[in-house]
Design a protein around this motif. Structure first.
Motif, PDB file in Angstrom:
ATOM      1  N   ARG A 331      -2.397  63.659 131.147  1.00  0.00           N
ATOM      2  CA  ARG A 331      -1.975  62.896 129.966  1.00  0.00           C
ATOM      3  C   ARG A 331      -2.884  61.699 129.663  1.00  0.00           C
ATOM      4  O   ARG A 331      -3.307  61.520 128.537  1.00  0.00           O
ATOM      5  CB  ARG A 331      -0.519  62.441 130.085  1.00  0.00           C
ATOM      6  N   TYR A 332      -3.142  60.838 130.630  1.00  0.00           N
ATOM      7  CA  TYR A 332      -4.044  59.695 130.443  1.00  0.00           C
ATOM      8  C   TYR A 332      -4.918  59.550 131.688  1.00  0.00           C
ATOM      9  O   TYR A 332      -4.515  59.923 132.795  1.00  0.00           O
ATOM     10  CB  TYR A 332      -3.272  58.389 130.241  1.00  0.00           C
ATOM     11  N   ASN A 333      -6.116  58.978 131.503  1.00  0.00           N
ATOM     12  CA  ASN A 333      -6.944  58.588 132.639  1.00  0.00           C
ATOM     13  C   ASN A 333      -7.767  57.360 132.264  1.00  0.00           C
ATOM     14  O   ASN A 333      -7.666  56.843 131.142  1.00  0.00           O
ATOM     15  CB  ASN A 333      -7.828  59.743 133.121  1.00  0.00           C
ATOM     16  N   ASN A 334      -8.591  56.892 133.194  1.00  0.00           N
ATOM     17  CA  ASN A 334      -9.393  55.679 132.987  1.00  0.00           C
ATOM     18  C   ASN A 334     -10.858  56.004 132.711  1.00  0.00           C
ATOM     19  O   ASN A 334     -11.752  55.234 133.066  1.00  0.00           O
ATOM     20  CB  ASN A 334      -9.321  54.777 134.231  1.00  0.00           C
ATOM     21  N   ASP A 335     -11.129  57.118 132.040  1.00  0.00           N
ATOM     22  CA  ASP A 335     -12.501  57.548 131.813  1.00  0.00           C
ATOM     23  C   ASP A 335     -13.126  56.950 130.556  1.00  0.00           C
ATOM     24  O   ASP A 335     -14.260  57.304 130.200  1.00  0.00           O
ATOM     25  CB  ASP A 335     -12.567  59.076 131.726  1.00  0.00           C
ATOM     26  N   GLY A 336     -12.435  56.073 129.870  1.00  0.00           N
ATOM     27  CA  GLY A 336     -12.999  55.467 128.670  1.00  0.00           C
ATOM     28  C   GLY A 336     -13.817  54.225 128.989  1.00  0.00           C
ATOM     29  O   GLY A 336     -13.601  53.543 129.987  1.00  0.00           O
ATOM     30  N   LYS A 337     -14.774  53.930 128.133  1.00  0.00           N
ATOM     31  CA  LYS A 337     -15.556  52.699 128.240  1.00  0.00           C
ATOM     32  C   LYS A 337     -16.048  52.315 126.857  1.00  0.00           C
ATOM     33  O   LYS A 337     -15.930  53.093 125.895  1.00  0.00           O
ATOM     34  CB  LYS A 337     -16.717  52.866 129.214  1.00  0.00           C
ATOM     35  N   GLY A 338     -16.608  51.135 126.745  1.00  0.00           N
ATOM     36  CA  GLY A 338     -17.045  50.692 125.429  1.00  0.00           C
ATOM     37  C   GLY A 338     -17.810  49.390 125.503  1.00  0.00           C
ATOM     38  O   GLY A 338     -17.998  48.797 126.567  1.00  0.00           O
ATOM     39  N   ARG A 339     -18.241  48.924 124.334  1.00  0.00           N
ATOM     40  CA  ARG A 339     -18.961  47.663 124.231  1.00  0.00           C
ATOM     41  C   ARG A 339     -18.769  47.095 122.839  1.00  0.00           C
ATOM     42  O   ARG A 339     -18.527  47.834 121.869  1.00  0.00           O
ATOM     43  CB  ARG A 339     -20.450  47.863 124.529  1.00  0.00           C
ATOM     44  N   ALA A 340     -18.858  45.797 122.747  1.00  0.00           N
ATOM     45  CA  ALA A 340     -18.758  45.103 121.459  1.00  0.00           C
ATOM     46  C   ALA A 340     -19.731  43.938 121.488  1.00  0.00           C
ATOM     47  O   ALA A 340     -19.884  43.265 122.518  1.00  0.00           O
ATOM     48  CB  ALA A 340     -17.333  44.613 121.211  1.00  0.00           C
ATOM     49  N   TYR A 341     -20.381  43.682 120.371  1.00  0.00           N
ATOM     50  CA  TYR A 341     -21.361  42.605 120.319  1.00  0.00           C
ATOM     51  C   TYR A 341     -21.486  42.111 118.891  1.00  0.00           C
ATOM     52  O   TYR A 341     -21.142  42.814 117.927  1.00  0.00           O
ATOM     53  CB  TYR A 341     -22.722  43.076 120.854  1.00  0.00           C
ATOM     54  N   GLY A 342     -21.980  40.886 118.746  1.00  0.00           N
ATOM     55  CA  GLY A 342     -22.135  40.363 117.407  1.00  0.00           C
ATOM     56  C   GLY A 342     -22.404  38.872 117.398  1.00  0.00           C
ATOM     57  O   GLY A 342     -22.739  38.263 118.422  1.00  0.00           O
ATOM     58  N   ALA A 343     -22.255  38.277 116.223  1.00  0.00           N
ATOM     59  CA  ALA A 343     -22.515  36.853 116.021  1.00  0.00           C
ATOM     60  C   ALA A 343     -21.479  36.284 115.063  1.00  0.00           C
ATOM     61  O   ALA A 343     -20.984  36.985 114.172  1.00  0.00           O
ATOM     62  CB  ALA A 343     -23.922  36.638 115.461  1.00  0.00           C
ATOM     63  N   GLU A 344     -21.154  35.003 115.260  1.00  0.00           N
ATOM     64  CA  GLU A 344     -20.196  34.294 114.406  1.00  0.00           C
ATOM     65  C   GLU A 344     -20.833  33.006 113.903  1.00  0.00           C
ATOM     66  O   GLU A 344     -21.535  32.313 114.657  1.00  0.00           O
ATOM     67  CB  GLU A 344     -18.920  33.950 115.187  1.00  0.00           C
ATOM     68  N   PHE A 345     -20.552  32.682 112.630  1.00  0.00           N
ATOM     69  CA  PHE A 345     -21.066  31.451 112.031  1.00  0.00           C
ATOM     70  C   PHE A 345     -19.940  30.773 111.254  1.00  0.00           C
ATOM     71  O   PHE A 345     -19.152  31.436 110.572  1.00  0.00           O
ATOM     72  CB  PHE A 345     -22.224  31.753 111.068  1.00  0.00           C
ATOM     73  N   LEU A 346     -19.873  29.469 111.353  1.00  0.00           N
ATOM     74  CA  LEU A 346     -18.877  28.690 110.616  1.00  0.00           C
ATOM     75  C   LEU A 346     -19.537  27.420 110.097  1.00  0.00           C
ATOM     76  O   LEU A 346     -20.039  26.606 110.881  1.00  0.00           O
ATOM     77  CB  LEU A 346     -17.681  28.334 111.500  1.00  0.00           C
ATOM     78  N   VAL A 347     -19.539  27.254 108.773  1.00  0.00           N
ATOM     79  CA  VAL A 347     -20.083  26.057 108.120  1.00  0.00           C
ATOM     80  C   VAL A 347     -18.951  25.346 107.412  1.00  0.00           C
ATOM     81  O   VAL A 347     -18.244  25.957 106.593  1.00  0.00           O
ATOM     82  CB  VAL A 347     -21.198  26.421 107.113  1.00  0.00           C
ATOM     83  N   ARG A 348     -18.778  24.067 107.723  1.00  0.00           N
ATOM     84  CA  ARG A 348     -17.762  23.246 107.051  1.00  0.00           C
ATOM     85  C   ARG A 348     -18.456  22.193 106.189  1.00  0.00           C
ATOM     86  O   ARG A 348     -19.491  21.640 106.580  1.00  0.00           O
ATOM     87  CB  ARG A 348     -16.846  22.562 108.063  1.00  0.00           C
ATOM     88  N   PHE A 349     -17.830  21.887 105.035  1.00  0.00           N
ATOM     89  CA  PHE A 349     -18.394  20.904 104.115  1.00  0.00           C
ATOM     90  C   PHE A 349     -17.268  20.012 103.584  1.00  0.00           C
ATOM     91  O   PHE A 349     -16.175  20.493 103.273  1.00  0.00           O
ATOM     92  CB  PHE A 349     -19.085  21.599 102.936  1.00  0.00           C
ATOM     93  N   GLU A 350     -17.568  18.715 103.502  1.00  0.00           N
ATOM     94  CA  GLU A 350     -16.593  17.793 102.926  1.00  0.00           C
ATOM     95  C   GLU A 350     -17.330  16.636 102.258  1.00  0.00           C
ATOM     96  O   GLU A 350     -18.153  15.955 102.881  1.00  0.00           O
ATOM     97  CB  GLU A 350     -15.644  17.243 103.990  1.00  0.00           C
ATOM     98  N   LYS A 351     -17.054  16.454 101.006  1.00  0.00           N
ATOM     99  CA  LYS A 351     -17.546  15.321 100.233  1.00  0.00           C
ATOM    100  C   LYS A 351     -16.574  15.098  99.099  1.00  0.00           C
ATOM    101  O   LYS A 351     -16.564  15.827  98.112  1.00  0.00           O
ATOM    102  CB  LYS A 351     -18.952  15.584  99.694  1.00  0.00           C
ATOM    103  N   ARG A 352     -15.697  14.147  99.309  1.00  0.00           N
ATOM    104  CA  ARG A 352     -14.607  13.942  98.349  1.00  0.00           C
ATOM    105  C   ARG A 352     -15.126  13.858  96.927  1.00  0.00           C
ATOM    106  O   ARG A 352     -16.149  13.207  96.682  1.00  0.00           O
ATOM    107  CB  ARG A 352     -13.841  12.659  98.701  1.00  0.00           C
TER     108      ARG A 352
END
Length: 504
Positions: A331-352
């Motif tokens: 029914r189930y086993n532990n034969d799965g595997k995987g990978r994930a990769y990437g990049a994140e960017f966050l720019v904030r701006f404030e000038k009333r």
């Protein structure tokens, strides 16, 4: 919320949805669909805080929630004639969580909390059902000690105890590649199971930063015990930060994490009781830069690169094994595997009077399992962009907007079907797993707020319009009964919402 006296306070909050009442009126004339209880949810929360003169602080948190939906399908679906009758879904839970903290001289502190509650989940699907009741007891205790000016240590333990009673009558499910076989094509299994859960996780965290050093080091280790798999699992983790100057620092972290299999995956007779816990290695690095030069106006930038390696993932299996002298499906086993990769960017701006931010994530996630070439994870999203802007106008008017763009989730194409004469349904033939995608998700939202300020209270009114452009976003695919035709299942159209709020 408000004060009780100088040392204690309270908060009480509750809400109840009205969407179900609207939906009931919309569907009341649908001949094949009888809505007996409209979808509804409600919850109630309470918090009590008390401070004592000796540095002790007590907090009591309570939460209660209820969700319910019931309907009757009077006519069988052509796609799946076995689906008819009464259907319902009910979810309830509550938690009572007292917390205590004591701060002592010399940078020492003790924290302790305990949580008790129950989860209930009931699904009726015609003649089939799933009934889950779970008693839960959790606790966390932590000791904080500042040994030197450059070294603070945290020693603690997390514990979770649970007792679940599960009763079900369900057909075996085949949803390889995210495509479900018809509900009535699986062999029905009926069982009643009682499971105990115990998770114990002692941990030790440290923060080391010398006064004359620009480095901050954060070594830690965690040791988890899972009774389902009878494993004791050490998890080393390390993070570091380097301050280049007051406006720029670099960071990096690495760590090992484990997660126990889901209850249905280890259940005797329905899963595989011999499963191990999946694990993953996490790596991340990045920097944060403040371009404001001590001002309150300007930009800030955050970036992260990440890589995760998944091992011993739980996947479906059609192989046979010998258990207790009998041959049965694995029914189930532990034969799965995987990978994930990437990049994140966050720019904030404030000038009333302007403010806003832009976030962007570029990522890729893959999975592997026996008999399949490497394929995209079903929730892989290559691009995820969010842009938010706001303008503070005169007389307490505020205008804001949000634009979202997300790559469509991968889907497995259906390349044909085979007729199952025993159950009078068609069984789909799947193409390469997750080799196609839904169309991209795009949504523009707009909101107007107006606030009136009085001597002792505030009144706020708003108009919130989601999906202003009425974008037709696909959330999935629906096939005809023989899988010869398909059409997209669309998301919500433009939704205007008006609300008022008072603060006293």
């Amino acid at each position: 919320e408000g004060p009780i006296n100088q040392t204690s306070s309270y908060l009480v909050a509750g809400r109840y949805s009205y969407l179900g009442f609207v939906l009931a009126q919309v569907l009341k004339d649908e001949p094949a669909f009888n809505l007996t209880v409209a979808p509804s949810f409600g919850d109630l929360a309470g918090i009590y805080k008390k401070k004592f003169s000796n540095g002790d602080e007590f907090k009591l948190l309570s939460i209660l929630s209820h969700d319910e939906l019931k309907f009757v399908l009077n006519e069988p679906l052509r796609e799946d004639p076995g689906l008819r009758g009464e259907f319902s879904n009910t979810t309830d839970f509550y938690r009572l969580i007292p917390k205590w903290e004591r701060r002592l001289s010399g940078g020492e502190a003790w924290r302790a909390s305990i949580g008790f509650g129950q989860d209930k989940f009931r699904v009726n699907a015609g003649e089939d059902f799933l009934d889950v009741q779970n008693l839960v007891l959790t606790q966390r205790t932590e000791w904080e000690k500042k040994f030197r000016s450059d070294w603070t240590s945290y020693l603690g333990v997390d514990t979770r105890l649970g007792q679940a009673e599960v009763a079900f009558k369900l057909p075996g499910r085949n949803n390889q590649g995210g495509v479900d076989n018809p509900f009535s094509s699986g062999e029905t299994v009926e069982r009643s199971i009682k499971q105990d859960e115990m998770l114990i996780g002692p941990y030790w965290r440290n923060r080391i930063k010398a006064e004359d050093s620009r480095w901050t080091l954060m070594p830690s280790v965690r040791l988890d015990y899972f009774n389902k798999t009878e494993e004791i699992l050490p998890q080393p983790r390390f993070a570091a930060r380097f301050d280049q100057n007051s406006s720029l620092f670099y960071k990096a972290a690495v760590g090992l994490c484990f997660q126990p299999p889901e209850p249905q995956e280890t259940s005797p007779g329905f899963g595989n009781p011999d499963l191990d816990s999946p694990r993953s290695w996490h790596f991340t690095t990045g920097f944060e830069k403040d371009f404001r030069n001590g001002s309150t106006s300007g930009y800030t930038l955050q970036t992260n690169l990440f890589y995760r390696r998944f091992e011993k993932l739980v996947v479906s299996s059609q192989s046979t094994v010998v258990r207790n002298g009998a041959i049965e499906f694995e029914r189930y086993n532990n034969d799965g595997k995987g990978r994930a990769y990437g990049a994140e960017f966050l720019v904030r701006f404030e000038k009333r009077p302007w403010s806003g931010w832009l976030s962007y994530t570029l990522s890729r996630s893959h999975r592997e399992e026996p008999g399949q070439s490497e394929y995209l994870f079903e929730y892989d999203q290559t691009h995820n962009v969010n842009i938010v802007g706001a303008y503070e106008a005169k007389n307490n008017w505020r205008y804001s907007s949000r634009l979202r763009y997300v790559t469509g989730n991968p889907v497995t194409p259906v390349v044909g079907s085979v007729f199952d004469a025993d159950n009078d349904v068609y069984i789909p033939k799947r193409g390469p797993f997750y080799s196609e995608r839904n169309s991209a998700f795009v949504q523009l939202d707009f909101r107007i707020d107006k606030t009136w300020v009085y001597d002792t209270w505030l009144l706020n009114a708003y108009l919130d319009i989601q999906n202003v452009t009425n974008q037709k976003n696909s959330e999935g695919i629906r096939y005809s009964y023989n899988y010869a035709q398909k059409r997209d299942v669309m998301g919500l159209p433009v939704i205007p919402t008006f609300g008022v709020r008072g603060e006293f």
